[in-house]
Design a protein around this motif. Structure first.
Motif, PDB file in Angstrom:
ATOM      1  N   ASP A  31       1.441  22.795 -16.227  1.00  0.00           N
ATOM      2  CA  ASP A  31       1.447  22.950 -17.682  1.00  0.00           C
ATOM      3  C   ASP A  31       0.788  21.772 -18.394  1.00  0.00           C
ATOM      4  O   ASP A  31       0.622  21.785 -19.611  1.00  0.00           O
ATOM      5  CB  ASP A  31       2.883  23.089 -18.196  1.00  0.00           C
ATOM      6  N   GLY A  32       0.428  20.741 -17.615  1.00  0.00           N
ATOM      7  CA  GLY A  32      -0.199  19.571 -18.220  1.00  0.00           C
ATOM      8  C   GLY A  32       0.743  18.780 -19.104  1.00  0.00           C
ATOM      9  O   GLY A  32       0.322  18.131 -20.067  1.00  0.00           O
ATOM     10  N   LYS A  33       2.021  18.796 -18.786  1.00  0.00           N
ATOM     11  CA  LYS A  33       3.023  18.092 -19.588  1.00  0.00           C
ATOM     12  C   LYS A  33       2.786  16.586 -19.537  1.00  0.00           C
ATOM     13  O   LYS A  33       2.517  16.024 -18.481  1.00  0.00           O
ATOM     14  CB  LYS A  33       4.424  18.405 -19.064  1.00  0.00           C
ATOM     15  N   LYS A  34       2.862  15.934 -20.686  1.00  0.00           N
ATOM     16  CA  LYS A  34       2.769  14.483 -20.758  1.00  0.00           C
ATOM     17  C   LYS A  34       4.174  13.910 -20.706  1.00  0.00           C
ATOM     18  O   LYS A  34       4.975  14.126 -21.616  1.00  0.00           O
ATOM     19  CB  LYS A  34       2.042  14.055 -22.032  1.00  0.00           C
ATOM     20  N   PHE A  35       4.466  13.185 -19.633  1.00  0.00           N
ATOM     21  CA  PHE A  35       5.814  12.687 -19.393  1.00  0.00           C
ATOM     22  C   PHE A  35       6.068  11.373 -20.118  1.00  0.00           C
ATOM     23  O   PHE A  35       5.183  10.532 -20.221  1.00  0.00           O
ATOM     24  CB  PHE A  35       6.041  12.454 -17.894  1.00  0.00           C
ATOM     25  N   SER A  36       7.305  11.205 -20.568  1.00  0.00           N
ATOM     26  CA  SER A  36       7.754   9.872 -20.939  1.00  0.00           C
ATOM     27  C   SER A  36       7.991   9.115 -19.628  1.00  0.00           C
ATOM     28  O   SER A  36       7.958   9.707 -18.548  1.00  0.00           O
ATOM     29  CB  SER A  36       9.053   9.945 -21.743  1.00  0.00           C
ATOM     30  N   GLN A  37       8.216   7.839 -19.706  1.00  0.00           N
ATOM     31  CA  GLN A  37       8.389   7.053 -18.479  1.00  0.00           C
ATOM     32  C   GLN A  37       9.578   7.556 -17.661  1.00  0.00           C
ATOM     33  O   GLN A  37       9.464   7.731 -16.441  1.00  0.00           O
ATOM     34  CB  GLN A  37       8.570   5.575 -18.825  1.00  0.00           C
TER      35      GLN A  37
ATOM     36  N   GLU B 102      10.987  10.530 -17.820  1.00  0.00           N
ATOM     37  CA  GLU B 102      10.696  11.886 -17.348  1.00  0.00           C
ATOM     38  C   GLU B 102       9.806  11.846 -16.109  1.00  0.00           C
ATOM     39  O   GLU B 102       9.990  12.623 -15.167  1.00  0.00           O
ATOM     40  CB  GLU B 102      10.010  12.697 -18.448  1.00  0.00           C
ATOM     41  N   LEU B 103       8.843  10.926 -16.116  1.00  0.00           N
ATOM     42  CA  LEU B 103       7.947  10.771 -14.964  1.00  0.00           C
ATOM     43  C   LEU B 103       8.738  10.354 -13.733  1.00  0.00           C
ATOM     44  O   LEU B 103       8.548  10.898 -12.638  1.00  0.00           O
ATOM     45  CB  LEU B 103       6.870   9.736 -15.273  1.00  0.00           C
ATOM     46  N   ILE B 104       9.641   9.401 -13.905  1.00  0.00           N
ATOM     47  CA  ILE B 104      10.468   8.934 -12.787  1.00  0.00           C
ATOM     48  C   ILE B 104      11.287  10.085 -12.215  1.00  0.00           C
ATOM     49  O   ILE B 104      11.368  10.267 -10.998  1.00  0.00           O
ATOM     50  CB  ILE B 104      11.388   7.779 -13.246  1.00  0.00           C
ATOM     51  N   GLU B 105      11.881  10.863 -13.092  1.00  0.00           N
ATOM     52  CA  GLU B 105      12.689  12.000 -12.638  1.00  0.00           C
ATOM     53  C   GLU B 105      11.823  13.006 -11.882  1.00  0.00           C
ATOM     54  O   GLU B 105      12.268  13.605 -10.896  1.00  0.00           O
ATOM     55  CB  GLU B 105      13.352  12.669 -13.848  1.00  0.00           C
ATOM     56  N   TYR B 106      10.592  13.168 -12.312  1.00  0.00           N
ATOM     57  CA  TYR B 106       9.679  14.154 -11.713  1.00  0.00           C
ATOM     58  C   TYR B 106       9.216  13.730 -10.326  1.00  0.00           C
ATOM     59  O   TYR B 106       9.053  14.559  -9.428  1.00  0.00           O
ATOM     60  CB  TYR B 106       8.482  14.339 -12.639  1.00  0.00           C
ATOM     61  N   ILE B 107       9.009  12.404 -10.118  1.00  0.00           N
ATOM     62  CA  ILE B 107       8.416  11.940  -8.849  1.00  0.00           C
ATOM     63  C   ILE B 107       9.393  11.119  -8.004  1.00  0.00           C
ATOM     64  O   ILE B 107       9.015  10.617  -6.948  1.00  0.00           O
ATOM     65  CB  ILE B 107       7.157  11.080  -9.115  1.00  0.00           C
ATOM     66  N   ARG B 108      10.648  11.039  -8.421  1.00  0.00           N
ATOM     67  CA  ARG B 108      11.600  10.111  -7.805  1.00  0.00           C
ATOM     68  C   ARG B 108      11.672  10.229  -6.282  1.00  0.00           C
ATOM     69  O   ARG B 108      11.712   9.223  -5.573  1.00  0.00           O
ATOM     70  CB  ARG B 108      12.998  10.336  -8.391  1.00  0.00           C
TER      71      ARG B 108
ATOM     72  N   VAL C 106      -1.938  11.123  -9.577  1.00  0.00           N
ATOM     73  CA  VAL C 106      -1.766  10.805 -10.994  1.00  0.00           C
ATOM     74  C   VAL C 106      -3.123  10.750 -11.694  1.00  0.00           C
ATOM     75  O   VAL C 106      -4.150  10.479 -11.079  1.00  0.00           O
ATOM     76  CB  VAL C 106      -1.030   9.460 -11.196  1.00  0.00           C
ATOM     77  N   GLY C 107      -3.073  11.028 -12.989  1.00  0.00           N
ATOM     78  CA  GLY C 107      -4.257  10.889 -13.824  1.00  0.00           C
ATOM     79  C   GLY C 107      -4.098   9.657 -14.693  1.00  0.00           C
ATOM     80  O   GLY C 107      -4.432   8.551 -14.295  1.00  0.00           O
ATOM     81  N   LEU C 108      -3.510   9.844 -15.875  1.00  0.00           N
ATOM     82  CA  LEU C 108      -3.356   8.737 -16.824  1.00  0.00           C
ATOM     83  C   LEU C 108      -1.926   8.205 -16.894  1.00  0.00           C
ATOM     84  O   LEU C 108      -1.648   7.291 -17.670  1.00  0.00           O
ATOM     85  CB  LEU C 108      -3.794   9.196 -18.225  1.00  0.00           C
TER      86      LEU C 108
ATOM     87  N   TYR D  66       8.506  -0.745 -13.188  1.00  0.00           N
ATOM     88  CA  TYR D  66       9.727   0.019 -13.474  1.00  0.00           C
ATOM     89  C   TYR D  66       9.693   1.377 -12.780  1.00  0.00           C
ATOM     90  O   TYR D  66      10.687   1.796 -12.166  1.00  0.00           O
ATOM     91  CB  TYR D  66       9.881   0.193 -14.986  1.00  0.00           C
ATOM     92  N   VAL D  67       8.580   2.058 -12.852  1.00  0.00           N
ATOM     93  CA  VAL D  67       8.460   3.366 -12.208  1.00  0.00           C
ATOM     94  C   VAL D  67       8.569   3.221 -10.692  1.00  0.00           C
ATOM     95  O   VAL D  67       9.314   3.952 -10.034  1.00  0.00           O
ATOM     96  CB  VAL D  67       7.110   4.036 -12.574  1.00  0.00           C
TER      97      VAL D  67
END
Length: 212
Positions: free
Chosen positions: A16-22, A24-30, A37-39, A45-46
């Motif tokens: 969906d091309g969702k832009k994660f907050s920091q 949210e990103l951690i939860e997604y890739i934990r 990754v792109g940008l 921290y991550v």
């Protein structure tokens, strides 16, 4: 997608091309062993919240959004392929040069408002071009500029005497490039060494008619 699932059937894709907050990103890739990754900003921290991570593959060529030193400390491998977008970037740089030289941007916008500005600017041909960073993109730009018979000046941290001689390029310092060139294009990584390369002091040394 099919290609990824062929080799990694358990992969999770952000289709969906969702832009994660920091967070949210951690939860997604934990729990991931590898990520593409792109940008997304992959910082200390991550990384500290992703203990299973072994490899980061970068979609694109810029690595300034990845803390390389933090990855080294954790023995996380970074995978990327240099130069995959070199022609696209070089074409855009050349396009900007032509746009500025021939007054295309301003004249086009004025024409939309009913103002016919007949000022056609000046020729790019024969002008002095300064290229800071003669890597994949810089070399591609040199190739594209050949028909314009520009005088090309270059600066790079890597010595490339044979290449300069072969392409009639003059090697000078960055300070000299900013002072003497009609157009300056910067094709370097963004890191601690190149951050704030262009500041008010540099701008004051440039010709009033020059472009970056």
């Amino acid at each position: 997608q099919n290609e990824i699932f062929k080799y990694f059937p358990d992969a999770v894709l952000n289709t969906d091309g969702k832009k994660f907050s920091q967070d949210e990103l951690i939860e997604y890739i934990r729990n991931a062993n590898g990520i593409i990754v792109g940008l997304d900003n992959i910082d200390e921290y991550v990384l500290s919240n992703c203990p299973n991570l072994k490899i980061i593959s970068k979609y694109g060529v810029g690595l300034n959004n990845i803390d390389i030193e933090a990855c080294k400390r954790r023995k996380i491998v970074i995978g990327w392929t240099g130069g995959v977008n070199k022609l696209s970037v070089a074409e855009m740089a050349l396009g900007f040069m032509l746009m500025f030289a021939r007054n295309l941007f301003i004249a086009t916008n004025e024409l939309k408002n009913g103002i016919w500005n007949k000022s056609a600017g000046f020729q790019l041909s024969g002008k002095s071009i300064g290229i800071i960073g003669i890597g994949h993109t810089g070399k591609e730009l040199v190739r594209l500029l050949k028909p314009f018979n520009c005088k090309i000046f270059a600066n790079d941290v890597i010595k490339q005497d044979d290449y300069y001689k072969e392409n009639k390029i003059i090697e000078i310092s960055k300070d000299e490039i900013f002072k003497c060139c009609d157009f300056v294009t910067i094709n370097t990584p963004h890191n601690r060494e190149t951050n704030n390369m262009v500041d008010i002091k540099v701008l004051k040394t440039m010709k009033k008619t020059a472009y970056i």
